[in-house]
Design a protein around this motif. Structure first.
Motif, mmCIF file in Angstrom:
data_model
loop_
_atom_site.group_PDB
_atom_site.id
_atom_site.type_symbol
_atom_site.label_atom_id
_atom_site.label_comp_id
_atom_site.label_asym_id
_atom_site.label_seq_id
_atom_site.Cartn_x
_atom_site.Cartn_y
_atom_site.Cartn_z
ATOM 1 N N THR A 217 5.718 33.954 -3.900
ATOM 2 C CA THR A 217 6.669 34.596 -2.779
ATOM 3 C C THR A 217 6.950 33.457 -1.642
ATOM 4 N N LEU A 218 8.132 33.995 -1.015
ATOM 5 C CA LEU A 218 8.750 32.955 -0.093
ATOM 6 C C LEU A 218 7.733 32.799 1.315
ATOM 7 N N GLN A 467 14.060 48.425 -1.122
ATOM 8 C CA GLN A 467 13.938 47.002 -1.175
ATOM 9 C C GLN A 467 12.416 46.409 -1.466
ATOM 10 N N TRP A 468 11.558 47.258 -1.178
ATOM 11 C CA TRP A 468 10.040 46.983 -1.413
ATOM 12 C C TRP A 468 9.736 47.594 -2.729
ATOM 13 N N ASP A 568 4.908 43.390 4.630
ATOM 14 C CA ASP A 568 5.075 42.158 5.281
ATOM 15 C C ASP A 568 5.616 40.947 4.566
ATOM 16 N N GLU A 569 5.864 41.193 3.196
ATOM 17 C CA GLU A 569 6.609 39.954 2.605
ATOM 18 C C GLU A 569 7.858 39.593 3.211
ATOM 19 N N LEU A 570 7.817 38.274 3.243
ATOM 20 C CA LEU A 570 9.380 37.423 3.661
ATOM 21 C C LEU A 570 9.958 37.588 2.448
ATOM 22 N N PHE A 571 11.248 38.239 2.501
ATOM 23 C CA PHE A 571 12.243 38.127 1.591
ATOM 24 C C PHE A 571 13.095 37.105 1.734
ATOM 25 N N PRO A 572 13.793 36.494 0.578
ATOM 26 C CA PRO A 572 14.834 35.591 0.672
ATOM 27 C C PRO A 572 16.052 35.845 1.414
ATOM 28 N N LYS A 582 14.828 45.225 9.585
ATOM 29 C CA LYS A 582 13.954 45.499 8.780
ATOM 30 C C LYS A 582 12.714 46.559 9.106
ATOM 31 N N GLU A 583 12.543 46.770 10.366
ATOM 32 C CA GLU A 583 11.652 47.854 10.994
ATOM 33 C C GLU A 583 12.127 49.241 10.310
#
Ligand code: SF4
Ligand code: SF4
Lengths: 623, 233
Positions: A217-218, A467-468, A568-572, A582-583
């Motif tokens: 993951t990023l 998106q998740w 909480d993953e950082l997306f590209p 994003k919230e």
């Protein structure tokens, strides 16, 4: 007479040579030497598909209306010509000037669907432009990407010098000014890129570095050049009543294209946040064009082009605030001038049935509903603000009004979908058929009712509440489609029901490109080198080659498509700011899990964040 | 009211097929805001017919279309001007005449056409004099029987009967006046193909650039240009 880039020998040996010879009515054909800046706009697919694109027509107008610039057009050569050009090393050219693409200062490429990515590499390759932005020299044009797919540009990051995030109208004039000054000063490419990186909405990928955690993951995504902005906010036109470039004199292709008609864009964005829908989020907030503009432009476009049809385009035309007034004007005008009106994306209700009754005249073609999910439960999960009562009532009115063909569109494999939801698709179709037999008395029935249902497979897109979410595997998709098929056989009115589904293995690749990161770019390049092109055209998709490439490069669908991503993953794509936060998306993902519906923008603002642009629906009724 | 227009199709428009030319005119007529007669029924379209399709790759200065008008837009000259204002430079209207009420359409009366052939760059004969001498010999024969491939099979024809006139033009070009239409039809490239064959040479279809210059009907065994069936207005 214009000198053509291809010889008669070649032109007479390929299919539809007029794809490559330009000269269409209303094309600008500016003399090469009359301007400083030469831009080429490319839609990386075949001519007939490409010419239908409104975004391209807007940019074409925006550039050409300037006296110091010209904008020419480039398309993907069809496979027959592609082969000849490679064999004989003929460089790709633009259709109006017939000049080599590499001789332009600027190459704009629009990315409208992920499956065109290998075609983009084909365009660069045939033009003799290095595929990697980092390998380009002072002799190469600056390559800028735009369009829907740039909302996650990362898989294509290596191949573009710049991405333009958002609507073209706001910043391209500035881009042109910078490039013209650069050309006059003989400025170095890197300086120009640094200047462009500071323009709002512009993103220069080579000024950023992505680092990854061990699990793939990023970890971070940061500028490595001081000119790169930390976050790139999309550009939008807040005030659609300004004097914006618009193709009021649209190019009229000689060959019949996908869109043999004038396109009137009535508004941008959509008030309804369906949770699977990327367009609904990235184009927020909804902004109307003014009624006056639309009336005037419709007439001007029709008179200047001679088109026999006008298309009212938007994501959800029924939601245009002054729809009734617009039709009051257009219906009589079009009747008098024998012009057809096309209105895709109408919601089925009493008003739109009345409209369709008027525009379809005698022949009642089929009526389209897009419930997207069969059960009310799943429709609530995806926030499709459409109840079963509304669907059945719409159908009842349509049947009373003389329609007897209905088309239904569904999506399979949406997040949180259960077996019950899948089976609900045929049940809903059957209920609609029952409505027909209940409402239309026997003696008035003209043949059988026909209910056609089709399903497509869901692809998870960035910047959506989903998106998740994990995507289904190919086997799961097939199982679901089989289940739908079986359940159709159990329905009372099965003889009136037809079911289609597309077994596309495109879906998985689309998912990979949609939520991929920079590492996916290597796969795209390798697949291209192994002969993949025109992937969007099902019959030319070399799926096996793609699987081999992914395997060889150690990239997996498991990682990109099938896992549920932690909240909480950082997306590209997180460095892009679409206004919608994003919230908000995370809140919507949670509400989806709870089966809670969120009201549309006109019912109640949900504070998505898009208000920051200072216009549109967020401020309606406040002045 | 039926108007016959004569038009040119030049340059890169030689790659536009016949169907696309018809579609082009439908839109051109709308742009010119002409008051045309539309067919009745569900999807009304303009009443328009063309004399003869032009093959892909050929250019022309003598194409014809018959168009049915509700009312005329002033004079012939005005109509021509109005159409050209909304057309591309490579397709221009040359003339417009009003046909008598009972006139048959151009397609059904078509009997002949003129063509000019010039060697495409790179295809010129090494010895032009020798070439034209041999052609002269070939075309001066009493009869020139050849076999033509048709849709249904083959057909024996005599070129001599179908060629009404021919001559060499300055600049190593060629002029042919030949039968055209449903009764007897001859394409100039076919003449050249037969000629090359008679020399035992292979004919490359790209050898000549072909420009159609006029089309005719026939009255009392005499060819009459299609525009002469009507009068300027
Ligand atoms: S109605 Fe829903 S699916 Fe359609 S554009 Fe709007 S948000 Fe997307
Ligand atoms: S801020 Fe409110 S009104 Fe504006 S787009 Fe978001 S939800 Fe809709």
């Amino acid at each position: 007479m214009r000198k053509l880039a291809l010889s008669d020998e070649i032109l007479l040996s390929i299919d539809k040579p007029s794809r490559y010879t330009g000269g269409e009515y209303n094309s600008y054909n500016k003399p090469w030497d009359s301007v400083t800046l030469h831009a080429a706009f490319c839609f990386p697919d075949v001519y007939e598909i490409a010419t239908a694109n409104l975004g391209m027509q807007i940019i074409y107008e925006q550039f050409n209306r300037r006296p110091d610039a010209l904008c020419d057009r480039v398309y993907s050569p069809w496979l027959d010509l592609d082969k000849i050009m490679r064999e004989r090393k003929i460089p790709l050219f633009a259709v109006e000037s017939q000049q080599k693409v590499r001789d332009f200062d600027l190459l704009l490429i629009t990315l409208q669907y992920e499956m065109c990515y290998t075609n983009v590499l084909g365009i660069l390759d045939l033009s003799g432009i290095p595929l990697h932005a980092s390998d380009r020299t002072e002799e190469d044009p600056i390559v800028i990407g735009g369009g829907t797919c740039t909302y996650n540009p990362e898989p294509m990051a290596d191949f573009f010098d710049v991405f333009y995030m958002g609507e073209s109208e706001t910043q391209y004039d500035r881009v042109m000014d910078i490039l013209i000054a650069a050309k006059n000063n003989g400025q170095r490419r890197i300086t120009t890129l640094e200047q462009l990186a500071e323009v709002p909405g512009l993103y220069v990928p080579q000024f950023y570095e992505a680092r990854y955690h061990e699990d793939g993951t990023l970890a971070s995504f940061t500028p490595v050049n001081p000119h790169g902005k930390t976050r790139i906010r999309k550009e939008i036109v807040a005030d659609m009543s300004a004097d914006l470039p618009y193709p009021k004199h649209p190019i009229v292709p000689f060959t019949r294209g996908m869109m043999d008609r004038a396109t009137l864009e009535v508004m941008r964005g959509c008030i309804r946040g369906c949770r699977f829908c990327q367009a609904g989020m990235i184009y927020r907030p909804v902004r109307n064009r003014s009624l006056e503009f639309l009336k005037k432009t419709a007439v001007e476009m029709l008179e200047s082009s001679g088109y026999e049809e006008i298309n009212l385009s938007s994501l959800s035309t029924s939601d245009y605030s002054e729809f009734a007034e617009l039709l009051d004007f257009l219906l009589p005008y079009c009747e008098e001038h024998k012009i057809n009106i096309g209105i895709p994306s109408l919601r089925i209700d009493a008003f739109s049935l009345d409209v369709m009754d008027k525009i379809q005249d005698i022949k009642k073609t089929s009526l389209t509903f897009a419930p997207e999910a069969g059960s009310q439960r799943l429709r609530d999960v995806i926030n499709k603000g459409l109840t079963e009562e509304e669907i059945l009532e719409g159908a009842r009115q349509a049947f009373t009004g003389g329609w007897n063909k209905v088309k239904l569109y569904f999506m399979l494999g949406q997040p949180l979908e259960t077996e019950e939801d899948v089976k609900a698709i045929p049940v809903l179709a059957d209920k609609i058929a029952r409505v027909y037999y209940e409402t239309v008395p026997k003696e008035q029935r003209q043949g059988k009712v026909s209910i056609q249902s089709s399903t497509s497979f869901f692809v998870t897109k960035p910047f959506t509440p989903f998106q998740w979410a994990p995507m289904c595997r190919e086997e799961e998709f097939t199982e679901k489609a089989m289940l739908v098929k079986e359940t159709f056989r159990e329905q009372l009115n099965r003889k009136s029901l037809v079911y289609h589904y597309h077994a596309e293995n495109q879906t998985e690749l689309e998912g990979l490109f949609a939520r991929g990161d920079r590492r996916v770019g290597r796969a795209i390049e390798e697949a291209y080198r192994r002969g993949c092109i025109y992937d969007a055209w099902g019959e030319y998709l070399k799926y096996d080659v793609w699987l081999e490439v992914l395997n060889d490069l150690g990239l997996s669908f498991e990682f990109y498509n099938f896992r549920e991503r932690p909240i909480d993953e950082l997306f590209p794509w997180d460095f892009i700011d679409i206004g919608v936060t994003k919230e908000f998306l995370a809140r919507e993902w949670q509400r989806a899990k709870e089966g809670k519906v969120t009201p549309n923008c006109r019912e109640q603002c949900s504070g998505c964040g898009a208000r920051c642009f200072g216009g549109g629906v967020c401020f309606e009724g406040q002045n | 009211m039926k108007v016959r227009i004569k038009f040119s199709k030049q340059g890169s428009l030689r790659f536009i097929g016949h169907l696309d030319v018809m579609r082009y005119f439908q839109k051109l007529n709308r742009r010119a805001a002409l008051d045309l007669t539309y067919t009745k029924g569900f999807s009304p379209h303009q009443e328009m017919s063309f004399a003869a399709p032009l093959g892909l790759g050929l250019t022309s200065d003598g194409e014809y279309a018959d168009i049915e008008f509700e009312s005329l837009p002033g004079s012939s000259e005005e109509l021509v001007k109005r159409m050209n204002e909304v057309s591309v430079p490579e397709l221009q209207v040359i003339d417009a005449v009003l046909l008598p009420d009972q006139a048959k359409n151009a397609m059904s009366i078509l009997a002949g056409a003129d063509y000019e052939l010039s060697f495409r760059e790179g295809y010129e004969p090494e010895d032009p004099e020798g070439f034209f001498k041999a052609l002269e010999d070939y075309l001066s024969r009493e009869t020139i029987p050849v076999t033509k491939n048709t849709k249904t099979g083959t057909q024996d024809v005599d070129l001599k009967v179908q060629i009404r006139e021919w001559r060499r033009l300055p600049g190593n070009r060629l002029f042919f006046k030949v039968d055209t239409g449903s009764r007897s039809n001859l394409k100039p490239e076919f003449i050249m193909e037969c000629f090359y064959e008679s020399l035992g040479r292979e004919y490359d279809p790209l050898t000549f650039e072909v420009n159609r210059t006029e089309m005719y009907g026939e009255i009392d065994r005499k060819l009459v240009p299609l525009y002469a069936y009507g009068r300027r207005f």
